[in-house]
Design an enzyme around this catalytic site. Sequence first.
Site, PDB file in Angstrom:
ATOM      1  N   GLU A 195      12.151  -5.458  -4.691  1.00 56.33           N
ATOM      2  CA  GLU A 195      11.626  -5.746  -3.343  1.00 56.33           C
ATOM      3  C   GLU A 195      12.916  -6.217  -2.485  1.00 56.33           C
ATOM      4  O   GLU A 195      13.859  -6.702  -2.921  1.00 56.33           O
ATOM      5  CB  GLU A 195      10.574  -6.702  -3.780  1.00 56.33           C
ATOM      6  CG  GLU A 195       9.797  -7.325  -2.527  1.00 56.33           C
ATOM      7  CD  GLU A 195       8.590  -8.133  -3.070  1.00 56.33           C
ATOM      8  OE1 GLU A 195       8.374  -8.489  -4.198  1.00 56.33           O
ATOM      9  OE2 GLU A 195       7.774  -8.436  -1.976  1.00 56.33           O
ATOM     10  N   ASN A 220      -0.704  -3.610  -2.618  1.00 54.26           N
ATOM     11  CA  ASN A 220      -0.052  -4.191  -3.794  1.00 54.26           C
ATOM     12  C   ASN A 220      -0.881  -5.580  -3.778  1.00 54.26           C
ATOM     13  O   ASN A 220      -0.827  -6.082  -2.636  1.00 54.26           O
ATOM     14  CB  ASN A 220       1.320  -4.519  -3.432  1.00 54.26           C
ATOM     15  CG  ASN A 220       1.912  -5.785  -4.199  1.00 54.26           C
ATOM     16  OD1 ASN A 220       2.009  -5.709  -5.588  1.00 54.26           O
ATOM     17  ND2 ASN A 220       2.279  -7.061  -3.720  1.00 54.26           N
ATOM     18  N   GLU A 221      -1.476  -6.139  -4.758  1.00 48.26           N
ATOM     19  CA  GLU A 221      -1.972  -7.415  -4.832  1.00 48.26           C
ATOM     20  C   GLU A 221      -2.867  -7.563  -3.619  1.00 48.26           C
ATOM     21  O   GLU A 221      -2.810  -8.405  -2.843  1.00 48.26           O
ATOM     22  CB  GLU A 221      -0.956  -8.486  -4.934  1.00 48.26           C
ATOM     23  CG  GLU A 221      -0.176  -8.554  -6.222  1.00 48.26           C
ATOM     24  CD  GLU A 221       0.653  -9.616  -6.454  1.00 48.26           C
ATOM     25  OE1 GLU A 221       0.690 -10.828  -5.838  1.00 48.26           O
ATOM     26  OE2 GLU A 221       1.032  -9.890  -7.631  1.00 48.26           O
ATOM     27  N   TYR A 261       2.800 -12.525 -15.083  1.00 45.60           N
ATOM     28  CA  TYR A 261       4.073 -13.105 -15.068  1.00 45.60           C
ATOM     29  C   TYR A 261       3.863 -14.319 -16.168  1.00 45.60           C
ATOM     30  O   TYR A 261       2.781 -14.843 -16.231  1.00 45.60           O
ATOM     31  CB  TYR A 261       4.396 -13.983 -13.534  1.00 45.60           C
ATOM     32  CG  TYR A 261       5.089 -13.002 -12.667  1.00 45.60           C
ATOM     33  CD1 TYR A 261       6.044 -12.371 -12.500  1.00 45.60           C
ATOM     34  CD2 TYR A 261       3.925 -12.297 -11.666  1.00 45.60           C
ATOM     35  CE1 TYR A 261       6.641 -11.765 -11.669  1.00 45.60           C
ATOM     36  CE2 TYR A 261       4.593 -11.313 -10.812  1.00 45.60           C
ATOM     37  CZ  TYR A 261       5.931 -10.890 -10.941  1.00 45.60           C
ATOM     38  OH  TYR A 261       6.284  -9.907  -9.864  1.00 45.60           O
ATOM     39  N   GLU A 289       4.418  -5.213 -12.361  1.00 50.56           N
ATOM     40  CA  GLU A 289       5.051  -6.287 -12.231  1.00 50.56           C
ATOM     41  C   GLU A 289       4.989  -7.410 -13.167  1.00 50.56           C
ATOM     42  O   GLU A 289       3.859  -7.740 -13.692  1.00 50.56           O
ATOM     43  CB  GLU A 289       4.666  -7.308 -11.005  1.00 50.56           C
ATOM     44  CG  GLU A 289       5.069  -6.506  -9.716  1.00 50.56           C
ATOM     45  CD  GLU A 289       4.807  -7.462  -8.276  1.00 50.56           C
ATOM     46  OE1 GLU A 289       4.685  -8.616  -8.609  1.00 50.56           O
ATOM     47  OE2 GLU A 289       4.619  -6.908  -7.468  1.00 50.56           O
ATOM     48  N   GLN A 341      12.464  -8.737 -11.418  1.00 49.36           N
ATOM     49  CA  GLN A 341      12.880  -7.697 -10.352  1.00 49.36           C
ATOM     50  C   GLN A 341      14.272  -7.285 -10.780  1.00 49.36           C
ATOM     51  O   GLN A 341      15.166  -8.308 -11.151  1.00 49.36           O
ATOM     52  CB  GLN A 341      12.736  -7.978  -8.851  1.00 49.36           C
ATOM     53  CG  GLN A 341      11.482  -8.413  -8.303  1.00 49.36           C
ATOM     54  CD  GLN A 341      11.177  -8.254  -6.930  1.00 49.36           C
ATOM     55  OE1 GLN A 341      12.258  -7.938  -6.354  1.00 49.36           O
ATOM     56  NE2 GLN A 341      10.058  -8.815  -6.630  1.00 49.36           N
TER      57      GLN A 341
END
Length: 484
Positions: free
Chosen positions: A25, A172-173, A239, A296, A345
């Site tokens: 990103e 995204n999200e 996450y 992710e 990432q």
Amino acid sequence: MRKLYINAEHKKNVINPNIYGHFSEHLGRCIYEGLYVGEDSPIPNVNGMRKDVIEALRNIKVPVLRWPGGCFADEYHWKDGVGPKKNRKKMINTHWGGVVEDNSFGTHEFMELCAQLGCEPYINGNVGSGTVQEMQEWVEYMTFDGLSPMANWREENGRKEPWKLKYFGVGNENWGCGGTMRSEYYADEYRRYQTYIRNFSGNKIYKIACGPNGGDYNWTEKLMEIAGKHMDALTLHHYTVPYGDWGKRGSATDFTKDAYYNTIKQGLKMEELVSNHLQIMNKYDPEHNVDLIVDEWGTWYDAEPGSVPGFLYQQNTMRDAMIASATLNIFNKYSKRVTMANIAQTVNVLQAVVLTDGAKMLLTPTYHVFDMYKVHQGATLVDSFIETEAIEPYDIPDVSVSASLDAAGALNITAVNFGLEKSIEIDCEVAGMNINNATGRILTGAVDAFNTFEEPRKLTITDFPVENGKFTIPPCSVVLVSLR
Ligand code: AHR
């Protein structure tokens, strides 16, 4: 001695290489400095891409790269990032540190990066603050072959041939940084935006809808019910935060044994999440037309002391290697339905595989896990079962394994010993294969050990003894055993 049973005759699905994918990103020093230094940099580069980082990433066979975000994707206006660099509009990267984004890395640069890596591009469009027209024109710009306003503009900007682009994410999200939408609202917006994502000039787009945050099962229900027929895949983000508590993230390198086991526990939740979301998806899509993509995943700790908090720069220890191998074993297990995953990432951000400091670069323990696990890419998953013991009071298994057969007939077994005290002796019982040769590789070290720019090879892969199908995994280790 534990038994590891493998049935090499029970061949399952091919493991999609894309589950070993990455995410980069416009965040901190991931794109700028990490991957792209610009043509005029004294750091050796090809068309602005760092040679050392590209070479390292090619070695682990990065199959697919997601870009430009993340939260950044829903603020990104792609037209600002094409054309002569001196004319490119500058913007504030409000999500990540409030720094100036000069748009010197845009669509052409991303496609060049993917070409140098030899990987598939996965582009994430802007639903939160962009328009349908903007998204439609981006796809036209990249893929239309012929005379059209966007294709002509692409040619003026130096690229006559269209690119091949398969993977395109619609937001995204969107339940959070991508617009704070309700599931029903996003599902309708998704339907509208995806209508205008065209398949130009023989290029077929695989449409990816924004999926849930961790265990938000309602989001999956609603998306599948309202928009399931219009997507090729739904995403999931998970996450690994120690204790599952954002307030207790703690240091990446200075943590207690209790925090370690509670990190593993959170990482292993990936299996429950994947399995539960798939069950919901199967209810609306019994023919399995819609894949699950975990675009992710990874560990998230406090930023390194002295670094910019909004840049999410963290060190990477053997704890991260344990999470990486456990997670990749889970993805292998579910690889019939999980067709892509992207660690967050690639460079200098969160659970990065590469860290840089000026011209210096180091490979993290997580990198070495991806290096060992690359044998699974495109291989055939086979049945495996290992006897486990619980690590108490955390109620987690002490070992996790995965096994696949490659095209040359080698049986590759990856295994991780989560325990910090006991070695695990393993005796492989393999049905359906005569074994004449065995080799092993190992990554091991203290749980809080990490590579530094002064000592970049402290943790690295070394040879590991395997005899008569028997091997002993030391505490806090990841191994690859290859039987032929
Ligand atoms: O990877 C960092 C951020 O985490 C991404 O931008 C966002 O999608 C997620 O919340």
